[in-house]
Design a protein around this motif. Sequence first.
Motif, PDB file in Angstrom:
ATOM      1  N   ILE A   1       6.291 -10.232  -5.944  1.00  0.00           N
ATOM      2  CA  ILE A   1       5.310 -10.248  -4.855  1.00  0.00           C
ATOM      3  C   ILE A   1       5.553 -11.437  -3.937  1.00  0.00           C
ATOM      4  N   ALA A   2       5.718 -12.617  -4.548  1.00  0.00           N
ATOM      5  CA  ALA A   2       5.969 -13.820  -3.745  1.00  0.00           C
ATOM      6  C   ALA A   2       7.302 -13.726  -3.018  1.00  0.00           C
ATOM      7  N   GLY A   3       8.306 -13.129  -3.657  1.00  0.00           N
ATOM      8  CA  GLY A   3       9.625 -13.002  -3.038  1.00  0.00           C
ATOM      9  C   GLY A   3       9.615 -12.113  -1.812  1.00  0.00           C
ATOM     10  N   VAL A   4       8.883 -11.014  -1.873  1.00  0.00           N
ATOM     11  CA  VAL A   4       8.779 -10.113  -0.719  1.00  0.00           C
ATOM     12  C   VAL A   4       8.097 -10.828   0.451  1.00  0.00           C
ATOM     13  N   VAL A   5       7.021 -11.555   0.158  1.00  0.00           N
ATOM     14  CA  VAL A   5       6.320 -12.318   1.205  1.00  0.00           C
ATOM     15  C   VAL A   5       7.238 -13.387   1.782  1.00  0.00           C
ATOM     16  N   ALA A   6       7.968 -14.096   0.907  1.00  0.00           N
ATOM     17  CA  ALA A   6       8.876 -15.148   1.365  1.00  0.00           C
ATOM     18  C   ALA A   6       9.974 -14.584   2.258  1.00  0.00           C
ATOM     19  N   LEU A   7      10.510 -13.433   1.892  1.00  0.00           N
ATOM     20  CA  LEU A   7      11.554 -12.801   2.692  1.00  0.00           C
ATOM     21  C   LEU A   7      11.029 -12.439   4.079  1.00  0.00           C
TER      22      LEU A   7
END
Length: 298
Positions: free
Chosen positions: A55-61
Amino acid sequence: MEQASNLQQRSIDKTSSGWLNGLIGVIIFSGSLPATRIAVLEFAPVFLTVARASIAGVVALCVLLLLKQKRPARSQLLPLFIVAMGVVVGFPLLTALALRYVTSAHSIVFVGLLPLATAAFAVLRGGERPRPVFWVFSTLGSTVVVGFAVSQGLTASPVGDLLMLLAILVCGLGYAEGAKLSKTLGGWQVICWALVLSLPVMLILTGFTAPPSLSHISLPAWLSLGYVSLFSMLIGFVFWYRGLVQGGTAAVGQLQLLQPFFGLALAATLLHEQVSPGMLAVTVAVILCVAGARRFSR
């Protein structure tokens, strides 16, 4: 003369901003263990770890693409990998596993060692040479924590205590490596790229470890997953690494000493867990030891 005065004022303002950003980061991190404690009651530890990272990775991307950030240099990939293994995978997974054996109030005592672990890895990675007194405080702080674990009865939860100690070690390495890398890559960019670097694997593992049905998951568990995904894994690091860059790692790193107090307060308030006088005493003792170690770190 006036130019020197202006430079000094800007330096003071920057340092103050660093302390403020660092404090916000620490307050956000303080809710991680209580939220993980709630989530791990209904989510499997491995799924919780990879789901929050996904979840955090998608937002960060999305943030990196929206702000058109340039890709890290090849020489920065290994440090980013270390950050990812420390704070994206290692610490969340180990603490989630540990919280199946110990309460969040018990685990938060170990967080008092996090500044010491960060300082130790900063010495190893940065080549600093602390005074001998530094290691006296370091050894004393470690002894206090191990003594507390023994007094609680290692036969009751030796696995939980060991997992928490390992979590602190990998997190300290991730903090130190991230602080060093943030000087060249940028504060918030470090955690964003670390999340993106681990995103493909995290997404695959999320699919493999997802429970057959999510209909039984309660609202508190979903909210806890959202907190550890967006705040603990991403937003907290934005403030934390920004604070380290603005105020200096050695100075702003002291704010980690407040995290056990905030965490114990949250555990008692939200989870209604009993915080014994012994836990408070050990937390205070560890904080004093770490403070002494940091004072003689140079």
